[in-house]
Design a protein around this motif. Structure first.
Motif, PDB file in Angstrom:
ATOM      1  N   ILE A   1     -40.354 -71.016  -6.844  1.00 46.84           N
ATOM      2  CA  ILE A   1     -40.444 -71.070  -8.361  1.00 46.84           C
ATOM      3  C   ILE A   1     -39.315 -70.595  -8.780  1.00 46.84           C
ATOM      4  CG2 ILE A   1     -41.422 -68.694  -8.712  1.00 46.84           C
ATOM      5  CD1 ILE A   1     -43.243 -69.665 -10.835  1.00 46.84           C
ATOM      6  N   GLU A   2     -38.369 -69.615  -8.537  1.00 48.47           N
ATOM      7  CA  GLU A   2     -37.168 -69.296  -9.001  1.00 48.47           C
ATOM      8  C   GLU A   2     -36.245 -70.484  -9.290  1.00 48.47           C
ATOM      9  OE1 GLU A   2     -38.220 -67.957  -6.535  1.00 48.47           O
ATOM     10  OE2 GLU A   2     -38.953 -65.933  -7.064  1.00 48.47           O
ATOM     11  N   TRP A   3     -36.106 -71.238  -7.955  1.00 49.01           N
ATOM     12  CA  TRP A   3     -35.035 -72.433  -8.194  1.00 49.01           C
ATOM     13  C   TRP A   3     -35.475 -73.543  -8.752  1.00 49.01           C
ATOM     14  CZ3 TRP A   3     -30.291 -71.844  -6.997  1.00 49.01           C
ATOM     15  CH2 TRP A   3     -29.969 -70.848  -6.012  1.00 49.01           C
TER      16      TRP A   3
ATOM     17  N   ALA B   1     -34.960 -75.602 -16.225  1.00 45.01           N
ATOM     18  CA  ALA B   1     -33.957 -74.775 -17.406  1.00 45.01           C
ATOM     19  C   ALA B   1     -32.796 -75.764 -17.480  1.00 45.01           C
ATOM     20  CB  ALA B   1     -33.740 -73.492 -17.281  1.00 45.01           C
ATOM     21  N   ALA B   2     -31.972 -76.121 -16.393  1.00 40.93           N
ATOM     22  CA  ALA B   2     -30.789 -76.960 -16.553  1.00 40.93           C
ATOM     23  C   ALA B   2     -31.083 -78.135 -17.238  1.00 40.93           C
ATOM     24  CB  ALA B   2     -30.037 -76.913 -15.225  1.00 40.93           C
ATOM     25  N   LEU B   3     -32.250 -78.641 -16.788  1.00 39.62           N
ATOM     26  CA  LEU B   3     -32.682 -80.076 -17.538  1.00 39.62           C
ATOM     27  C   LEU B   3     -32.916 -79.981 -18.854  1.00 39.62           C
ATOM     28  CD1 LEU B   3     -33.446 -82.942 -16.826  1.00 39.62           C
ATOM     29  CD2 LEU B   3     -35.675 -82.292 -16.417  1.00 39.62           C
ATOM     30  N   VAL B   4     -33.745 -79.059 -19.218  1.00 39.58           N
ATOM     31  CA  VAL B   4     -33.726 -78.855 -20.825  1.00 39.58           C
ATOM     32  C   VAL B   4     -32.344 -78.664 -21.513  1.00 39.58           C
ATOM     33  CG1 VAL B   4     -34.924 -77.116 -22.296  1.00 39.58           C
ATOM     34  CG2 VAL B   4     -36.115 -77.706 -20.381  1.00 39.58           C
ATOM     35  N   GLY B   5     -31.515 -77.932 -20.670  1.00 40.19           N
ATOM     36  CA  GLY B   5     -30.317 -77.493 -21.341  1.00 40.19           C
ATOM     37  C   GLY B   5     -29.628 -79.007 -21.592  1.00 40.19           C
ATOM     38  N   LEU B   6     -29.473 -79.801 -20.618  1.00 40.10           N
ATOM     39  CA  LEU B   6     -28.861 -81.309 -20.742  1.00 40.10           C
ATOM     40  C   LEU B   6     -29.529 -81.949 -21.848  1.00 40.10           C
ATOM     41  CD1 LEU B   6     -28.070 -82.103 -17.018  1.00 40.10           C
ATOM     42  CD2 LEU B   6     -26.475 -81.806 -18.841  1.00 40.10           C
ATOM     43  N   ILE B   7     -30.921 -82.084 -21.823  1.00 40.21           N
ATOM     44  CA  ILE B   7     -31.559 -82.822 -22.875  1.00 40.21           C
ATOM     45  C   ILE B   7     -31.342 -82.170 -24.131  1.00 40.21           C
ATOM     46  CG2 ILE B   7     -33.943 -83.274 -23.777  1.00 40.21           C
ATOM     47  CD1 ILE B   7     -35.012 -83.342 -20.585  1.00 40.21           C
ATOM     48  N   THR B   8     -31.434 -80.988 -24.252  1.00 44.25           N
ATOM     49  CA  THR B   8     -31.123 -80.377 -25.720  1.00 44.25           C
ATOM     50  C   THR B   8     -29.694 -80.733 -26.340  1.00 44.25           C
ATOM     51  OG1 THR B   8     -30.890 -78.278 -24.796  1.00 44.25           O
ATOM     52  CG2 THR B   8     -32.936 -78.871 -25.606  1.00 44.25           C
ATOM     53  N   ILE B   9     -28.802 -80.887 -25.373  1.00 39.77           N
ATOM     54  CA  ILE B   9     -27.689 -81.121 -25.711  1.00 39.77           C
ATOM     55  C   ILE B   9     -27.395 -82.472 -26.147  1.00 39.77           C
ATOM     56  CG2 ILE B   9     -25.108 -81.652 -25.025  1.00 39.77           C
ATOM     57  CD1 ILE B   9     -25.360 -79.231 -23.085  1.00 39.77           C
ATOM     58  N   GLY B  10     -28.049 -83.427 -25.529  1.00 44.75           N
ATOM     59  CA  GLY B  10     -28.162 -85.041 -25.938  1.00 44.75           C
ATOM     60  C   GLY B  10     -28.827 -84.841 -27.470  1.00 44.75           C
ATOM     61  N   PHE B  11     -29.785 -84.234 -27.539  1.00 46.73           N
ATOM     62  CA  PHE B  11     -30.650 -84.036 -28.928  1.00 46.73           C
ATOM     63  C   PHE B  11     -29.526 -83.664 -30.167  1.00 46.73           C
ATOM     64  CE2 PHE B  11     -34.975 -83.602 -26.928  1.00 46.73           C
ATOM     65  CZ  PHE B  11     -35.014 -85.102 -26.496  1.00 46.73           C
ATOM     66  N   ALA B  12     -28.890 -82.565 -29.576  1.00 46.25           N
ATOM     67  CA  ALA B  12     -28.084 -81.956 -30.417  1.00 46.25           C
ATOM     68  C   ALA B  12     -26.987 -83.041 -31.050  1.00 46.25           C
ATOM     69  CB  ALA B  12     -27.513 -80.684 -30.161  1.00 46.25           C
ATOM     70  N   LYS B  13     -26.391 -83.676 -30.193  1.00 47.86           N
ATOM     71  CA  LYS B  13     -25.355 -84.495 -30.469  1.00 47.86           C
ATOM     72  C   LYS B  13     -25.953 -85.697 -31.306  1.00 47.86           C
ATOM     73  CE  LYS B  13     -22.444 -86.105 -27.891  1.00 47.86           C
ATOM     74  NZ  LYS B  13     -20.901 -85.982 -28.034  1.00 47.86           N
TER      75      LYS B  13
ATOM     76  N   MET C   1     -42.284 -71.863 -19.950  1.00 45.55           N
ATOM     77  CA  MET C   1     -41.834 -71.480 -18.705  1.00 45.55           C
ATOM     78  C   MET C   1     -41.433 -69.818 -18.350  1.00 45.55           C
ATOM     79  SD  MET C   1     -39.201 -74.612 -17.073  1.00 45.55           S
ATOM     80  CE  MET C   1     -38.330 -74.702 -18.573  1.00 45.55           C
ATOM     81  N   ILE C   2     -41.787 -69.205 -19.315  1.00 49.00           N
ATOM     82  CA  ILE C   2     -41.735 -67.711 -19.296  1.00 49.00           C
ATOM     83  C   ILE C   2     -42.835 -67.155 -18.486  1.00 49.00           C
ATOM     84  CG2 ILE C   2     -41.961 -65.757 -20.353  1.00 49.00           C
ATOM     85  CD1 ILE C   2     -39.536 -66.961 -21.380  1.00 49.00           C
ATOM     86  N   PRO C   3     -42.310 -66.086 -17.358  1.00 52.93           N
ATOM     87  CA  PRO C   3     -43.283 -65.727 -16.370  1.00 52.93           C
ATOM     88  C   PRO C   3     -44.326 -64.645 -16.793  1.00 52.93           C
ATOM     89  CG  PRO C   3     -41.086 -64.706 -15.963  1.00 52.93           C
ATOM     90  CD  PRO C   3     -41.088 -65.734 -17.149  1.00 52.93           C
ATOM     91  N   GLY C   4     -45.228 -65.030 -17.730  1.00 54.81           N
ATOM     92  CA  GLY C   4     -45.869 -64.067 -18.192  1.00 54.81           C
ATOM     93  C   GLY C   4     -47.032 -63.722 -17.164  1.00 54.81           C
TER      94      GLY C   4
ATOM     95  N   PHE D   1     -36.389 -62.525 -11.791  1.00 51.63           N
ATOM     96  CA  PHE D   1     -35.523 -63.629 -11.046  1.00 51.63           C
ATOM     97  C   PHE D   1     -35.818 -64.746 -11.790  1.00 51.63           C
ATOM     98  CE2 PHE D   1     -34.800 -61.165  -7.184  1.00 51.63           C
ATOM     99  CZ  PHE D   1     -33.464 -61.090  -7.192  1.00 51.63           C
ATOM    100  N   ILE D   2     -36.825 -65.114 -12.264  1.00 52.01           N
ATOM    101  CA  ILE D   2     -37.552 -66.095 -13.269  1.00 52.01           C
ATOM    102  C   ILE D   2     -36.804 -66.111 -14.487  1.00 52.01           C
ATOM    103  CG2 ILE D   2     -39.401 -67.394 -14.402  1.00 52.01           C
ATOM    104  CD1 ILE D   2     -41.051 -66.745 -11.754  1.00 52.01           C
ATOM    105  N   LEU D   3     -36.713 -64.958 -14.892  1.00 46.90           N
ATOM    106  CA  LEU D   3     -35.887 -64.775 -16.152  1.00 46.90           C
ATOM    107  C   LEU D   3     -34.689 -65.057 -16.077  1.00 46.90           C
ATOM    108  CD1 LEU D   3     -37.940 -61.826 -18.012  1.00 46.90           C
ATOM    109  CD2 LEU D   3     -37.958 -64.301 -18.701  1.00 46.90           C
ATOM    110  N   GLY D   4     -33.995 -64.753 -15.031  1.00 42.68           N
ATOM    111  CA  GLY D   4     -32.602 -64.749 -15.082  1.00 42.68           C
ATOM    112  C   GLY D   4     -32.277 -66.412 -14.693  1.00 42.68           C
TER     113      GLY D   4
END
Length: 155
Positions: A56-58, A64-76, A93-96, A132-135
């Motif tokens: 689950i950590e990986w 999260a990296a995919l979300v980062g890439l997608i949101t950069i595209g949305f931002a541009k 995805m927060i580990p509640g 580790f999930i938050l990290g």
């Protein structure tokens, strides 16, 4: 076919809290569908990677990296800050559950007169998994922006 239905179900039920938290963070109405899409794709990616057998950590890091890439595209595309989309999209995805189990085991551990190895193990296991999930969420979300907005070459 069962996996596809599970991923669609996961996407739908992770888009709802993404939109809800985007509304809490005062994201303009016209950007809410993009927050929902980023949240749905990120959580579905994590679910797919968990199904494949990744820890689950990986899986959270890659999602999260995919979300980062997608949101950069949305931002541009919309000339808006990427975090406007990204923060709401990673909330599902927060580990509640792991954090809750850690706190419950800590409370039970302090209520007992002697130390229980089972509760100590539960506290350590769930607590480390939460950390580790938050990290993974924070590093995975930050990495695409750090690489995309660099002013000099990566060496």
């Amino acid at each position: 076919m069962n996996l596809i239905l599970s991923l669609l179900n996961d996407a739908l039920f992770s888009a709802i809290p993404a939109v809800g938290f985007a509304m809490v963070f005062n994201v303009p109405k016209r950007f809410l569908p993009y927050c929902a899409l980023a949240g749905a794709l990120g959580h579905s990616c994590r679910t797919l990677l968990l199904h494949v057998g990744l820890p689950i950590e990986w899986a959270t890091f890659v999602a999260a990296a995919l979300v980062g890439l997608i949101t950069i595209g949305f931002a541009k595309r919309h000339l808006a800050p990427p975090l406007m989309y990204a923060v709401a999209a990673i909330i599902p995805m927060i580990p509640g559950t792991y954090a809750f189990n850690t706190v419950i085991a800590l409370v039970q551990l302090t209520a007992q007169s002697e130390v229980s190895p089972e509760l100590t193990s539960a506290v350590i296991t769930n607590g480390l998994k939460t950390v580790f999930i938050l990290g993974a969420l924070s590093v995975g979300l930050a990495m695409p922006s750090l690489l995309y907005f660099r002013t000099r070459a990566v060496i």
